[in-house]
Structure formats: structure tokens, C-alpha cells
Design an enzyme around this catalytic site. Structure first.
Site, PDB file in Angstrom:
ATOM      1  N   SER A 261       0.841  -1.196   0.000  1.00  0.00           N
ATOM      2  CA  SER A 261       0.000   0.000   0.000  1.00  0.00           C
ATOM      3  C   SER A 261       0.876   1.246   0.000  1.00  0.00           C
ATOM      4  O   SER A 261       2.084   1.175   0.233  1.00  0.00           O
ATOM      5  CB  SER A 261      -0.901   0.009   1.234  1.00  0.00           C
ATOM      6  N   LYS A 262       0.236   2.368  -0.262  1.00  0.00           N
ATOM      7  CA  LYS A 262       0.951   3.637  -0.264  1.00  0.00           C
ATOM      8  C   LYS A 262       1.575   3.890   1.113  1.00  0.00           C
ATOM      9  O   LYS A 262       2.657   4.444   1.215  1.00  0.00           O
ATOM     10  CB  LYS A 262      -0.020   4.759  -0.640  1.00  0.00           C
ATOM     11  N   ARG A 263       0.865   3.440   2.142  1.00  0.00           N
ATOM     12  CA  ARG A 263       1.385   3.668   3.493  1.00  0.00           C
ATOM     13  C   ARG A 263       2.713   2.939   3.751  1.00  0.00           C
ATOM     14  O   ARG A 263       3.556   3.422   4.492  1.00  0.00           O
ATOM     15  CB  ARG A 263       0.351   3.287   4.543  1.00  0.00           C
TER      16      ARG A 263
END
Ligand code: GLU
Length: 508
Positions: A261-263
Site C-alpha cells: 500500500s501507499k502507506r
């Protein structure tokens, strides 16, 4: 059946293209090129609520930067256009009508509130053979009423009529055959009158058919849609020319479990987008591979190996080499951990392969950004500086840290190194060194080195201390390439000036 290989990358312009989407585009491209086929870029923009301005340009720019070339698309044109779904409404309307006329689809008037109520009344409610007759649609209502509602302009959707209890055999080139019973599927919405647009499923199938797509290569998240897509092909009578399906494994977190994910990128410090993205709504900026200093070749090489291997131990592969080696035989079915440090490694390796003069060109803007007037230095000087330190960098920007002292003399000196290397007698020894340097017949490193080393030995000095104190005056700290390479490039005057400044400034 021998058919021309035609593949499509079919992103929805709902935001920046994710790095997983880039890998999908890449595998499509490699497969197309390997098989002398065509690569289509189709913009799937039928979900008007999720449209994000700038996303389509972003997709084009990303693919262009990475060297993924499109044969047919919105910009390129082609014989099967338009290549943007919002420009194909007539085609979808016509195909929806075909299904309605054949009794393979029906019209439904249920409002969002009615659907909500149905869900509330029955746990796991699904619009299908078990429930559809209790809902408001053209199967459960008299024909005149249906006609009346339509004439009055009541919003409706068209749903796919799924016949229950049928085994649908789905084939995936990576995963083999899977049998799914049609009873688990719901009567998917294919079209909405409110915006006169089809849903993803209908548009996707119709376009793949009309564009004569031979292989649908897409992310694993679309695997659950495959049985429905098979049934749609069948309903249209197109089963004979249905494309082959390949669902690529997920990209996984570099650490731990689950989808990338982007996180993860924010947390571990790597980009998940090819280019920097400026969110038009929030103004937030997300890092991109390009702006973070990655070379497109490195990104391609890195991504190619996330889910595929060449079948031998080659690692560094150009786009042409990847094309030559690519096949689904060596694609993995299980998720690929996004080992971003490997991406850095590839970048390092590609920088080493790059011509020094070319690397110097890339370094010039970095120098300028740090306030260096590069017109004071020759191309040759910058190139030589780069060649001395490049094995220490992962990114072009790292050159500043590694080579700044070739452009700006140190004015501060590492405390730690002073403590370790600067002794009472150091200034006096360095004054002697200056005399030696002045007397050298040549300042060329290979010629200077033996003479200076012989002098140190003759004097009985501690070689490590002398050389490190010398280095400290030139670099500001005890790091960098071979010292006689540094002095050769700095030249005699600058070398001596720096030693003198060091003697004046550094206190033991
Ligand atoms: N528009 C879909 C997406 O955004 C395409 C899926 C497919 O390739 O069928 O990924």
C-alpha cells in the site's frame, strides 16, 4: 486457434497509476513484443464519480518515461477506436440492447433505498435467481408498467440474468482451470440509465471483443470477475474468440503480510508511484520514482522480476533482453514481496553502467541547486569527479554528498576525525608535506604517490595519521576515494591551499 497477439492495458483514470499497475502494463508490453503483437492502451473512464482530472495524462507520461510503447490508444489512434470508453456510449447501448433482446439481461427499477431495505431484511442478500422475482424489474413486473416507467424517464439499470446452478469453467494461464458455480454470482449491473453509461464489466468485455484482444493480462484483484466475464462472452455468443486470461500475482508489503500500500511506501521510504503525483483535490504530493532519482531502466528491471524470472540467473536485463526472455512459463502464481531495496540496488547498478559524461550531465543541475557555479568547472573536471565516486552512489543526488569537496573547499572539519587523526605535530608534518608537493615533478596521482609514500617512510611518520590528516584538509572528513586521485583532480595549487587552510583552522 492461431490469432494475432493483441493485449491491452486498461487503467481507470481514478488517480495516479500505482506501481502494481505499471507492472501489469509492463507484462502486457513484454508479452506483446515477444510475440510480435499489439499493445493497446484503453482508458476505462465509465465511472464518472471516480474520475480524477490529470490522471489520464499521468498514465501516458508514466508509460512514456518508462519506455512502455503503445501501439494503439487515445493519443496513438488505431483501427479499433475510440480508445476511451466515455466516447463509446453508442457501442455499449447497442450491446446492452442485444442482451435485452435476447433475454439475457433485464431492466430493474429498484431504488437505492429499496436495495438497502432488501439487504437489511435478508442477511447476505444478493440480487439473483432466489430474489429477483421479489424485486422491481422487467421480469417481475407487467410489461406495460415497465414501458410506462421507462417512458416517464424513471432511472433504471440493466442487470445480467445469471442462470443458477451452472458450472462455469474458468481458465487462467498461470493458475489453470477453476470451476465456479453460477449460483454464487449475482445479477451484475451492466448499464445505468442515469448517466447512460455501462459498468466496468460490460464495457470491458465488449471492448476486449471488439478490439480483438487475444490475452487479458491484469492484476489478481480481477480474478473474481472472470466467471462473470466468461458468462458475458457466452451470452453474446463470443465464446469462440474469448481471450486467454492471465491474473498476475499481487505485489506484497516488503515486510509482513498483505498487499503493498501507499502507506508502506511512506513508512519505509520508497515511492509507490512512477511519477510524483500532485493530488488535484487535496494538494497532497506523493513521491514518484522519477523525481526520487530512479532511472527508468532500473525501475523496469526491478518490476519485471517481481513475479517473473528469466529461467536463468540473469539479473540485469534491458527492455530488449526482457522482451526476448519473457514468457508466462516463468511467472509466479504467488504474491511478490516488494523488495524496494532491490530497486535501489538496480539503480546503483544502472548508474555504474552509465557513461561518466552522461552522469556528469545529470550531476550539473544538482550542483547548481547547491549553489555551485558550474561554469567555473570544465565538463572534463566534473566527469572525472563523477567517475571517482560513482561506485558509492544509489542516486544521482547522492553525488553531492560524495563529490561536493571537488567543487566547494571544506570550511568545517569532522570533529570525530580531528580527534582521531590530528595530533600535536600534525601541522608541522603537513608543512613538510607541502614542500614535498611543491617539489613534485608531476602531480599525476600515480607519479606523486610513490614519492610521497617514500618521504613518509623516510621520516618514520605514522602513514595512517599523515594520510588521514591530509585527507581531512582536502575533504573535510576522512572519507572519499583514493587520496592521490583526489589531489590529481584538485590540482597542485588547490591541494596546497586546502592543506594550509586546514593547518590554520584545525586545532588538535
Ligand atoms: N479498468 C480496470 C482497472 O482499472 C481494468 C481491469 C482489466 O484489465 O480488466 O484495472
Amino acid at each position: 486457434m492461431d490469432r494475432k497477439v493483441r493485449v491491452r492495458f486498461a487503467p481507470s483514470p481514478t488517480g495516479p497509476l500505482h506501481i502494481g499497475g505499471v507492472r501489469t502494463a509492463l507484462y502486457n508490453y513484454l508479452f506483446a513484443r515477444r510475440n510480435g503483437g499489439d499493445m493497446i492502451l484503453r482508458i476505462e473512464d465509465t465511472d464518472s464519480h471516480r474520475f480524477v482530472p490529470g490522471a489520464e495524462d499521468y498514465i501516458n507520461e508514466s508509460l512514456a518515461w518508462l519506455g512502455i510503447k503503445i501501439d494503439e490508444g487515445v493519443r496513438e489512434g488505431g483501427a479499433y477506436g475510440p480508445y476511451k470508453q466515455s466516447e463509446r456510449r453508442d457501442i455499449y447501448r447497442e450491446h446492452v440492447k442485444m442482451l435485452l433482446d435476447a433475454g439475457k439481461a433485464y431492466i430493474a427499477f429498484d431504488t437505492p433505498e429499496e436495495l438497502e431495505a432488501a439487504r437489511a431484511a435478508k442477511p447476505n442478500f444478493q440480487y439473483d435467481a432466489t430474489t429477483r422475482m421479489s424485486m422491481r424489474n422487467s421480469l417481475s413486473m407487467p410489461a406495460e408498467e415497465v414501458k410506462r416507467l421507462i417512458d416517464e424517464g424513471t432511472p433504471y439499470v440493466v442487470r445480467f440474468l445469471i442462470e443458477p446452478g451452472r458450472d462455469v469453467e474458468v481458465n487462467d494461464l498461470l493458475r489453470g482451470k477453476v470451476v465456479i458455480n453460477s449460483s454464487i454470482l449475482d445479477d451484475k449491473v451492466l448499464y445505468k440509465s442515469a448517466d447512460d453509461l455501462p459498468t466496468y464489466h460490460l464495457a470491458n468485455i465488449v471492448d476486449d471483443h471488439l478490439m480483438e484482444v487475444s490475452h487479458v493480462i491484469r492484476g489478481e484483484e480481477w480474478l473474481p470477475s472472470a466467471p462473470l466475464h466468461y458468462l458475458l462472452y457466452e451470452a453474446f455468443g463470443w465464446s469462440d474468440t474469448r481471450p486467454e486470461f492471465v491474473h498476475l500475482p499481487l505485489l506484497l508489503k516488503p515486510d509482513g503480510k498483505g498487499k503493498l500500500s501507499k502507506r508502506d511506501g511512506d513508512r519505509l521510504g520508497f515511492p509507490v508511484f512512477p511519477l510524483e503525483w500532485h493530488d488535484p483535490a487535496s494538494g497532497a504530493i506523493s513521491a514518484g520514482y522519477r523525481e526520487s532519482g530512479y532511472l527508468p531502466e532500473a525501475v523496469i528491471n526491478f518490476l519485471a522480476l517481481l513475479g517473473w524470472n528469466p529461467g536463468d540467473d540473469s539479473e540485469m536485463m534491458s527492455m530488449d533482453e526482457l522482451i526476448e526472455k519473457f514468457s508466462f512459463d516463468h511467472c509466479s502464481r504467488s504474491g511478490a514481496k516488494f523488495a524496494f531495496d532491490k530497486g535501489r540496488w538496480f539503480n546503483h547498478e544502472y548508474l555504474q553502467k552509465m557513461d561518466d559524461a552522461q552522469l556528469a550531465e545529470l550531476f550539473i543541475p544538482v550542483l547548481e541547486a547547491h549553489g555551485v557555479d558550474t561554469s567555473k568547472f570544465s565538463k572534463d573536471y566534473i566527469t572525472r569527479a563523477v567517475s571517482l565516486v560513482k561506485n558509492r552512489i544509489n542516486f544521482v543526488a547522492d553525488l553531492w554528498d560524495q563529490a561536493r569537496y571537488f567543487f566547494v573547499a571544506p570550511t568545517e572539519y569532522s570533529e570525530k576525525d580531528i580527534k582521531k587523526r590530528w595530533k600535536e605535530d600534525t601541522p608541522e608534518i603537513l608543512r613538510g608535506l607541502i614542500e614535498q608537493l611543491k617539489a613534485l615533478p608531476s602531480f599525476k596521482g600515480t607519479e606523486a604517490e610513490p614519492i610521497i609514500l617514500a618521504w613518509v617512510a623516510d621520516k618514520g611518520y605514522h602513514l595512517g595519521n599523515v594520510m588521514n590528516a591530509f585527507r581531512l584538509t582536502l575533504v573535510g572528513e576522512c572519507k572519499g576515494p583514493h587520496i592521490f586521485d583526489i589531489t590529481e583532480l584538485l590540482g597542485r595549487d588547490e591541494t596546497i591551499a586546502r592543506i594550509e587552510r586546514g593547518i590554520d583552522t584545525i586545532k588538535a
